[in-house]
Design a protein around this motif. Structure first.
Motif, short mmCIF file in Angstrom:
data_model
loop_
_atom_site.label_atom_id
_atom_site.label_comp_id
_atom_site.label_asym_id
_atom_site.label_seq_id
_atom_site.Cartn_x
_atom_site.Cartn_y
_atom_site.Cartn_z
N SER A 447 0.92 -1.21 0.06
CA SER A 447 0.09 0.00 0.19
C SER A 447 0.95 1.20 -0.13
O SER A 447 1.86 1.50 0.73
N CYS A 449 0.86 5.71 -0.71
CA CYS A 449 0.15 6.91 -0.85
C CYS A 449 1.04 7.99 -1.46
O CYS A 449 2.03 8.20 -0.93
N TYR A 465 -7.03 -6.35 -11.78
CA TYR A 465 -7.86 -5.79 -11.05
C TYR A 465 -9.36 -6.22 -10.83
O TYR A 465 -9.92 -5.94 -9.64
N ARG A 482 -5.15 -2.40 -7.58
CA ARG A 482 -6.02 -1.09 -8.06
C ARG A 482 -5.26 -0.11 -7.66
O ARG A 482 -4.21 -0.12 -6.94
N ARG A 484 -6.42 3.87 -6.29
CA ARG A 484 -7.59 4.68 -5.75
C ARG A 484 -7.12 6.40 -5.72
O ARG A 484 -6.07 6.49 -5.48
N VAL A 486 -8.40 9.45 -3.85
CA VAL A 486 -9.23 10.11 -2.91
C VAL A 486 -9.16 11.67 -2.95
O VAL A 486 -8.01 12.35 -2.64
N GLU A 492 -14.28 9.63 -3.79
CA GLU A 492 -13.24 8.63 -4.20
C GLU A 492 -13.49 7.76 -5.56
O GLU A 492 -14.50 7.47 -6.10
N GLU A 493 -12.42 7.52 -6.23
CA GLU A 493 -12.63 6.80 -7.66
C GLU A 493 -11.55 5.77 -7.36
O GLU A 493 -10.51 5.77 -6.88
N SER A 494 -11.95 4.68 -8.03
CA SER A 494 -11.27 3.52 -8.37
C SER A 494 -10.63 3.35 -9.78
O SER A 494 -11.70 3.40 -10.59
N HIS A 495 -9.44 3.10 -10.00
CA HIS A 495 -8.92 2.94 -11.43
C HIS A 495 -8.38 1.34 -11.64
O HIS A 495 -7.66 0.96 -10.56
N GLU A 512 -2.50 0.15 -4.24
CA GLU A 512 -2.94 -1.21 -3.70
C GLU A 512 -2.46 -2.36 -4.52
O GLU A 512 -3.33 -2.63 -5.37
#
Length: 525
Positions: A447, A449, A465, A482, A484, A486, A492-495, A512
């Motif tokens: 993980s 960021c 994914y 994936r 994400r 924020v 929040e959106e996931s791609h 992630e």
């Protein structure tokens, strides 16, 4: 003093000296390249071929990159003809139709090496440049539908002719990059690497003689072939099939036929090439098969032309594994690593005690481009990510490693990322996901960021994914990958695959990656 001795010690000295030349190329690139994707991540490959383009040896770096170099050199020879290549020439290519094999961001520099008028070798390198033009910063757009949209194409062109620099070519390269200083800096680093190795090879041949040099190459190729055949004899013979449903719902297929003398990979029954940037060249598919074959038959001895003599690969022109121009190739690496993973799974089903379960099977390439908030200088961060490897019959899987086709590479240190790109790294830690359980557990994913301090543009490509990493012998599946976003307003959106994604201060981009697959049924509590 020249000698014509072919004694084993002399041949071994010549072979080791060639390997040292390839390694020196790698170290020179690491020390002098401009881009952190080269000097920190080591997204490069270096090698020496014979005069006809047969791979002799390689330096450290990405195994699948090393597999590019012989194919690139052979295509250069094919395009220019054996009589059209002269001492002092130096070539560049990045286009899959012209020996580039991968995508436009990976630039091959190749120099022929002459001795007393004869072409005796090539010194070659491949490196990922941070920007080669195209419709999005970092040159990896998920919206590309033709290779023309992906950047500047270098069709096996000369940079030097008979020792004379062709200056307009350098100017064309610079003006087509958003980061011209970095493009030229990385280019000259590769040129210097080829020249350094070329000089070493000429001195080597002068010292030991051309006959001993040729005998050393012949002995090396023969040893590679002998080892490959010995390893092949230890594999189960027969015909093995696999079907693999991908995240998009399409199905890939492969058949592997193993006999005493041949390891054949048949990829003809596969979908047509994609209209997006998820294609690979035939050469790229061959590299995936070469990596599996080498791992199965002779993982210890350095690869050379003889190592792959028993391997045959069948593809269909116009398919996703043998794409025709003008197909885009920006995310070729996700197709190629998916192919490698599928072939690995096919053999693992017959040899589960020897092979691990699936790994996160994606480069998870992440590109962030913008202007440094402190210096005002443009930047493009290109970062492959780390994930979990599969468990084996003996132990848990490795955690937070690069993909199995990415080789001896490293993550970009947080300090470099923050200073060179003006990003804040919120955290970089192992995943707390519990997937991949088994008698032996899959390794942990990661993980991570990123917090941009100024407006920036993001491009990313994450496979697996939707489809989980595969377990083996009753082991549980691993996770998924994936990215994400924020937003500062809390949305929040996931791609999975995205480009031209705008981010800004207060946003968090969260990567992630998946745990590896488990091996064996979990013990009952």
């Amino acid at each position: 003093m020249t000698t014509t001795s072919h004694d084993p010690i002399t041949l071994a000295v010549i072979q080791s000296s060639l390997a040292a030349a390839a390694e020196e190329m790698f170290l020179l690139l690491r020390k002098t390249a401009m881009s952190p994707i080269i000097h920190e991540v080591l997204d490069v490959g270096t090698g020496v071929t014979d005069g006809e383009g047969n791979i002799v040896c390689s330096g450290a770096g990405i195994p699948s990159f090393v597999g590019v170099l012989d194919k690139a050199v052979r295509r250069i020879i094919e395009i220019h003809g054996p009589d059209g290549i002269h001492e002092g020439d130096l070539f560049a290519t990045n286009d899959p139709s012209f020996g580039g094999v991968t995508h436009l961001s990976d630039v091959v520099i190749a120099q022929p090496v002459f001795y007393q008028g004869d072409r005796i070798a090539w010194t070659a390198s491949i490196a990922h440049w941070s920007d080669i033009g195209g419709m999005t910063p970092g040159s990896m757009s998920t919206r590309a539908r033709e290779i023309y949209q992906e950047g500047l194409r270098l069709p096996a062109i000369r940079l030097f002719e008979r020792g004379k620099e062709i200056r307009p070519v350098f100017e064309i390269i610079a003006v087509n990059s958003r980061l011209p200083d970095f493009a030229l800096g990385d280019l000259w680093s590769q040129i210097a690497a080829s020249r350094r190795a070329g000089g070493r090879i000429r001195r080597l041949v002068s010292a030991y003689g051309i006959d001993s040099y040729g005998a050393a190459l012949a002995a090396l190729f023969l040893e590679g072939e002998k080892r490959a055949l010995a390893g092949l004899a230890a594999l189960p013979q027969g015909e093995f099939h696999i079907e693999d449903e991908k995240d998009s719902g399409i199905v890939w297929r492969a058949t592997i036929r193993i006999s005493e003398s041949e390891f054949l990979v048949d990829l003809r029954d596969n979908p047509d090439q994609s209209d997006g940037p998820w294609n690979t060249s035939r050469d790229g598919s061959v590299i995936s098969a070469q990596m599996l074959f080498k791992a199965l038959t002779d993982p210890e001895f350095p690869a050379n032309e003889g190592s792959f003599k028993p391997l045959a690969v069948l593809t269909r022109d116009g398919s996703i594994f043998d794409a025709a121009a003008p197909a885009p190739h920006g995310y070729y690496f996700e197709t190629r690593i998916g192919l490698y993973d599928m072939l690995w799974r096919c053999i693992a089903a017959t040899m589960p005690d020897r092979m691990p379960a699936g790994h996160f099977a994606s480069i998870c390439g992440t590109v962030i481009a913008g202007t440094h908030p402190d210096t005002g200088r443009r930047f493009t961060m290109v970062e492959p990510q780390m994930g979990g490897w599969g468990a084996t019959a003996d132990r848990d899987g490795e955690s937070c490693m690069y993909s199995t086709s990415h080789g001896e590479t490293f993550n970009c240190p947080v300090e470099i990322c923050e200073s060179r790109y003006g990003l804040e790294v919120g955290w970089k830690r192992m995943s707390d996901d519990s997937s991949g359980n088994g008698l032996h557990k899959g390794g942990k994913g990661m993980s991570l960021c990123y917090r941009p301090r100024a407006s920036a543009i993001v491009a990313a490509g994450f496979s697996r994914y939707r489809k989980n990493v595969w377990g083996l012998c009753g082991g549980e599946p691993g996770g998924t990958n994936r990215i994400r976003l924020v937003r500062s307003n809390g949305t929040e959106e996931s791609h999975a695959f995205v480009s031209d994604l705008e981010v800004g201060p207060g946003d968090e981009l969260i990567v992630e990656t998946a745990n590896g697959g488990g091996w064996g049924k979990p013990k009952e509590e």
